[in-house]
Design a protein around this motif. Structure first.
Motif, PDB file in Angstrom:
ATOM      1  N   ILE A 273      28.299 -23.621  47.558  1.00 44.09           N
ATOM      2  CA  ILE A 273      26.602 -23.400  47.560  1.00 44.09           C
ATOM      3  C   ILE A 273      26.068 -24.053  48.618  1.00 44.09           C
ATOM      4  O   ILE A 273      26.108 -25.407  48.703  1.00 44.09           O
ATOM      5  CB  ILE A 273      26.236 -23.686  46.224  1.00 44.09           C
ATOM      6  CG1 ILE A 273      26.749 -22.900  45.386  1.00 44.09           C
ATOM      7  CG2 ILE A 273      24.601 -23.487  46.273  1.00 44.09           C
ATOM      8  CD1 ILE A 273      26.015 -22.959  43.774  1.00 44.09           C
TER       9      ILE A 273
ATOM     10  N   PHE B 211      22.809 -24.815  50.918  1.00 40.36           N
ATOM     11  CA  PHE B 211      21.081 -24.552  51.077  1.00 40.36           C
ATOM     12  C   PHE B 211      20.547 -25.126  52.420  1.00 40.36           C
ATOM     13  O   PHE B 211      19.431 -25.537  52.434  1.00 40.36           O
ATOM     14  CB  PHE B 211      20.671 -25.768  50.073  1.00 40.36           C
ATOM     15  CG  PHE B 211      20.459 -25.330  48.653  1.00 40.36           C
ATOM     16  CD1 PHE B 211      19.527 -24.513  48.002  1.00 40.36           C
ATOM     17  CD2 PHE B 211      21.674 -25.272  47.817  1.00 40.36           C
ATOM     18  CE1 PHE B 211      19.561 -24.095  46.816  1.00 40.36           C
ATOM     19  CE2 PHE B 211      21.657 -24.846  46.565  1.00 40.36           C
ATOM     20  CZ  PHE B 211      20.669 -24.428  46.121  1.00 40.36           C
TER      21      PHE B 211
ATOM     22  N   LEU C 196      25.308 -13.275  47.007  1.00 44.09           N
ATOM     23  CA  LEU C 196      24.886 -14.606  46.322  1.00 44.09           C
ATOM     24  C   LEU C 196      24.313 -15.546  47.537  1.00 44.09           C
ATOM     25  O   LEU C 196      23.083 -16.075  47.466  1.00 44.09           O
ATOM     26  CB  LEU C 196      26.143 -15.364  45.720  1.00 44.09           C
ATOM     27  CG  LEU C 196      25.664 -16.435  45.027  1.00 44.09           C
ATOM     28  CD1 LEU C 196      24.798 -16.664  44.054  1.00 44.09           C
ATOM     29  CD2 LEU C 196      27.076 -17.425  44.567  1.00 44.09           C
ATOM     30  N   LYS C 197      25.044 -15.550  48.680  1.00 40.82           N
ATOM     31  CA  LYS C 197      24.535 -16.623  49.547  1.00 40.82           C
ATOM     32  C   LYS C 197      23.396 -16.023  50.328  1.00 40.82           C
ATOM     33  O   LYS C 197      22.352 -16.899  50.588  1.00 40.82           O
ATOM     34  CB  LYS C 197      25.601 -16.719  50.722  1.00 40.82           C
ATOM     35  CG  LYS C 197      26.597 -17.512  49.927  1.00 40.82           C
ATOM     36  CD  LYS C 197      28.018 -18.015  50.939  1.00 40.82           C
ATOM     37  CE  LYS C 197      29.153 -18.701  50.165  1.00 40.82           C
ATOM     38  NZ  LYS C 197      29.996 -19.437  51.050  1.00 40.82           N
TER      39      LYS C 197
ATOM     40  N   ILE D  55      20.481 -17.123  47.873  1.00 43.22           N
ATOM     41  CA  ILE D  55      20.385 -18.570  47.905  1.00 43.22           C
ATOM     42  C   ILE D  55      19.400 -18.932  49.038  1.00 43.22           C
ATOM     43  O   ILE D  55      18.556 -19.556  49.224  1.00 43.22           O
ATOM     44  CB  ILE D  55      21.567 -19.293  48.006  1.00 43.22           C
ATOM     45  CG1 ILE D  55      22.214 -19.023  46.813  1.00 43.22           C
ATOM     46  CG2 ILE D  55      21.312 -20.586  48.287  1.00 43.22           C
ATOM     47  CD1 ILE D  55      23.737 -19.781  46.734  1.00 43.22           C
TER      48      ILE D  55
ATOM     49  N   ALA E 187      16.062 -18.142  48.230  1.00 42.83           N
ATOM     50  CA  ALA E 187      15.584 -19.018  47.046  1.00 42.83           C
ATOM     51  C   ALA E 187      14.804 -20.286  48.086  1.00 42.83           C
ATOM     52  O   ALA E 187      13.898 -20.878  47.749  1.00 42.83           O
ATOM     53  CB  ALA E 187      16.601 -19.361  46.356  1.00 42.83           C
ATOM     54  N   CYS E 188      15.787 -20.657  49.186  1.00 45.56           N
ATOM     55  CA  CYS E 188      15.598 -21.928  49.854  1.00 45.56           C
ATOM     56  C   CYS E 188      14.394 -21.650  50.505  1.00 45.56           C
ATOM     57  O   CYS E 188      13.272 -22.637  50.770  1.00 45.56           O
ATOM     58  CB  CYS E 188      16.631 -22.294  50.882  1.00 45.56           C
ATOM     59  SG  CYS E 188      18.029 -22.674  49.949  1.00 45.56           S
TER      60      CYS E 188
ATOM     61  N   VAL F  50      19.878 -27.226  41.345  1.00 46.00           N
ATOM     62  CA  VAL F  50      20.778 -25.997  41.856  1.00 46.00           C
ATOM     63  C   VAL F  50      20.870 -24.789  41.036  1.00 46.00           C
ATOM     64  O   VAL F  50      20.551 -23.825  41.314  1.00 46.00           O
ATOM     65  CB  VAL F  50      22.048 -26.582  42.423  1.00 46.00           C
ATOM     66  CG1 VAL F  50      22.836 -25.337  42.735  1.00 46.00           C
ATOM     67  CG2 VAL F  50      21.517 -27.502  43.802  1.00 46.00           C
TER      68      VAL F  50
ATOM     69  N   ILE G 115      19.364 -20.815  41.885  1.00 49.22           N
ATOM     70  CA  ILE G 115      20.377 -19.895  42.283  1.00 49.22           C
ATOM     71  C   ILE G 115      20.404 -18.986  40.994  1.00 49.22           C
ATOM     72  O   ILE G 115      21.292 -17.872  41.135  1.00 49.22           O
ATOM     73  CB  ILE G 115      21.738 -20.251  42.721  1.00 49.22           C
ATOM     74  CG1 ILE G 115      22.473 -20.876  41.270  1.00 49.22           C
ATOM     75  CG2 ILE G 115      21.848 -21.338  43.508  1.00 49.22           C
ATOM     76  CD1 ILE G 115      24.019 -20.907  41.467  1.00 49.22           C
TER      77      ILE G 115
ATOM     78  N   ALA H  71      19.458 -15.150  42.056  1.00 53.36           N
ATOM     79  CA  ALA H  71      20.438 -14.577  43.146  1.00 53.36           C
ATOM     80  C   ALA H  71      21.712 -14.408  42.437  1.00 53.36           C
ATOM     81  O   ALA H  71      22.407 -13.500  42.764  1.00 53.36           O
ATOM     82  CB  ALA H  71      20.749 -15.854  44.295  1.00 53.36           C
ATOM     83  N   TRP H  72      22.274 -15.114  41.568  1.00 59.12           N
ATOM     84  CA  TRP H  72      23.542 -14.904  40.669  1.00 59.12           C
ATOM     85  C   TRP H  72      23.604 -13.580  40.077  1.00 59.12           C
ATOM     86  O   TRP H  72      24.156 -12.717  40.077  1.00 59.12           O
ATOM     87  CB  TRP H  72      23.870 -16.074  39.768  1.00 59.12           C
ATOM     88  CG  TRP H  72      25.025 -15.881  39.230  1.00 59.12           C
ATOM     89  CD1 TRP H  72      25.331 -15.196  37.971  1.00 59.12           C
ATOM     90  CD2 TRP H  72      26.355 -16.482  39.526  1.00 59.12           C
ATOM     91  NE1 TRP H  72      26.509 -15.457  37.655  1.00 59.12           N
ATOM     92  CE2 TRP H  72      27.258 -16.170  38.447  1.00 59.12           C
ATOM     93  CE3 TRP H  72      26.677 -17.119  40.773  1.00 59.12           C
ATOM     94  CZ2 TRP H  72      28.398 -16.664  38.558  1.00 59.12           C
ATOM     95  CZ3 TRP H  72      28.079 -17.647  40.798  1.00 59.12           C
ATOM     96  CH2 TRP H  72      28.981 -17.380  39.572  1.00 59.12           C
TER      97      TRP H  72
END
Length: 557
Positions: free
Chosen positions: A182, A184, A340-341, A344, A347-348, A363, A367, A370-371
């Motif tokens: 993961i 960030f 997923l990434k 993330i 989300a960042c 964390v 996520i 996104a998950w």
């Protein structure tokens, strides 16, 4: 005006088709809207047809054959994992021009960005090759060497044999397990600043210089189900309460453990297998007598005797993917982890916009959304389909461009000192020399190559497929304004054919109505004559019978 608009306006075939429609009686305004050509331009070309074939823009230093050779070579190198960027292509054009004693009127003789954009438009307009600039995915030479057709075919043969021997239901009794890191770190992007600013900074959403390594282990099945994950944090002692609390808020059945560096190791993988196999046993309570196939990569932590014993106890058969081929055949890498990434990263960005500082304990909560998006049932099934597992389509599901970089690695293995060129020649790996000598690299047929062989999906689009007839008004559809010139010509021809068919059907209906009207008039006239004969006497009534008057009328008093 966009480049797409310019291509439509100056396309000679489209302009000729529009002028032909005007000559058939269509109004200039309606044809201009249908073809996407400005009305003033269409009126100009209609009055001066000789201007249609006028060259686009100023006279180019390169001939059509030379420009086609540049485009063909660039596509050939792209298929083999050695793509050219804009600067390399412009340097090659510079060398071709200088070989004839000419030069571009630009700094250092290198063509400008405006020339490059015009070159892209000319390739699309004249030859049907749609070029663009893309950001490539970096592929290591180990992956390129392993990703050959022989290895992938052998893997799918082994997969089919296991499915047959163990009577495995592909739609429900197959799964994939893998771990991912993961990250960030926000990717750099362009932001607004004053023109002369020398340094532009952006605050990070994480606390400290860098967020420590965090690993998440995922387990999915072919029926679109995702089990609660296992989070692996860096640590040597116990797990902080804040992390445990947030992991349970992420999912009540999710688990967490710690390793010295945050990477997965032998103990953490055994723990993950115990968790997932127990959850799988509960889910498959009505199919515990059937075997389950689990696909995973060949990481060192996966090769343990204890793991094999656990899988045999729960009736799980393991299938290890070919080395360095997870980017081709592993479902989680094909769809889920990439989504997923991306989530993330979003989300960042949202956390940064809200001036929120992300700690390592946050964390799981960061996520969560996104998950849920990445591991939705639809996306999981899409991943197994892309990997050729469910349905079991084998190597036919693998795009050819994923196997093409292997050709470059094989050529280098045969002759490590040679540099791959579009025609199998050796040359020094300088920027302009990648395309070969100015005169020789254009002779495609001499080397057994052609544009159709190198890029068949881009050439001959007009005759590639037969289009089905469409309904009237298709040119005014919502997506028609973004259609290419060839598509607009085809749509106008289809609409003309539809209108002609509609006109013929209308004429046939009018003719049928006229025949019916004449027939009804004759029937009325005959009926009136028979009625007059019937009233004149019985003798004449017998003649009426011969004229098809109903017998019931003849028996009337």
């Amino acid at each position: 005006m966009s480049s797409q608009g310019r291509r439509l306006k100056r396309n000679p075939a489209l302009i000729r088709n529009a002028i032909q429609r005007i000559s058939k009686g269509h109004s200039l305004n309606s044809v201009a809207k249908a073809a996407g050509i400005p009305e003033a331009s269409l009126r100009h070309y209609n009055s001066k047809p000789e201007m249609i074939d006028r060259p686009i823009g100023p006279k180019t230093l390169l001939t059509d054959e030379e420009e086609l050779g540049l485009a063909t070579a660039a596509l050939w190198l792209k298929e083999r994992g050695l793509p050219l960027d804009a600067l390399q292509l412009k340097c090659s054009a510079k060398e071709l021009v200088e070989a004839r004693g000419c030069s571009f009127k630009a700094k250092n003789g290198i063509p400008s960005d405006k020339w490059f954009q015009a070159f892209i438009e000319r390739m699309s307009l004249k030859h049907g090759i749609n070029l663009t600039l893309r950001t490539p995915n970096v592929l290591s030479r180990l992956r390129a060497a392993a990703g050959n057709e022989e290895n992938i075919t052998h893997y799918y043969q082994l997969l089919q044999q296991i499915v047959h021997d163990y009577h495995i239901n592909v739609s429900s009794n197959k799964g994939n397990l893998d771990e991912t890191f993961i990250c960030f770190d926000l990717k750099s992007r362009k932001v607004i600043a004053e023109r002369n600013a020398k340094s532009v900074y952006q605050l990070s959403s994480i606390f400290g210089e860098q967020l420590e390594h965090i690993t998440v282990v995922a387990f999915v099945t072919t029926n679109g189900e995702c089990f609660p994950p296992l989070f692996i944090f860096k640590g040597s002692a116990g797990i902080p309460r804040a992390i445990v609390k947030n992991v349970k808020e992420f999912d009540g059945n999710a688990q967490v453990c710690v390793t010295p560096n945050g990477w997965i190791d032998d103990n953490s993988f055994v723990q993950a297998m115990c968790i997932f196999l127990h959850q799988l046993h509960v889910k498959r309570q009505f199919e515990q007598h059937r075997w389950f196939l689990l696909c995973l990569d060949g990481h060192s932590s996966h090769k343990q005797l204890e793991v094999a014993k656990l899988c045999h106890e729960y009736k799980v058969e393991l299938l290890v993917l070919p080395p360095h081929c997870s980017h081709i055949v592993q479902p989680l890498d094909l769809s889920c982890f990439s989504v997923l990434k991306k989530g993330i990263q979003k989300a960042c960005s949202d956390a940064l916009s809200a001036s929120q500082v992300v700690m390592r304990s946050d964390v799981p909560l960061i996520i969560k959304n996104a998950w849920q998006t990445a591991f939705s049932p639809e996306n999981i099934k899409r991943a197994f389909k892309a990997a050729g597992i469910s349905p079991l389509t084998g190597i036919s599901a693998v795009p050819k461009e994923k196997l093409s970089p292997n050709l470059a690695v094989r050529a280098a293995a045969c002759d490590p000192t040679a540099h791959l060129t579009p025609f199998g020649e050796s040359s020094t790996p300088t920027l302009p020399a990648v395309l070969g000598a100015p005169k020789r690299h254009l002779d495609l047929h001499k080397h057994g190559l052609s544009l159709e062989q190198l890029h068949p999906e881009q050439v001959g689009k007009k005759n590639a497929t037969e289009h089905q007839p469409r309904r009237a008004g298709i040119i005014r559809a919502a997506g028609a304004q973004h259609a290419t010139a060839d598509e607009r010509i085809r749509m106008m021809e289809e609409e003309d054919a539809f209108q002609e068919q509609k006109k013929q059907e209308a004429e046939q209906r009018a003719k049928a109505r006229e025949e019916q009207r004449v027939q009804r008039a004759q029937e009325r006239s005959a009926k009136q004559q028979c009625t007059a004969v019937f009233k004149s006497g019985k003798r004449k009534g017998q003649q009426c019978t011969a004229m098809c008057i109903p017998n019931i009328l003849l028996q009337a008093p």
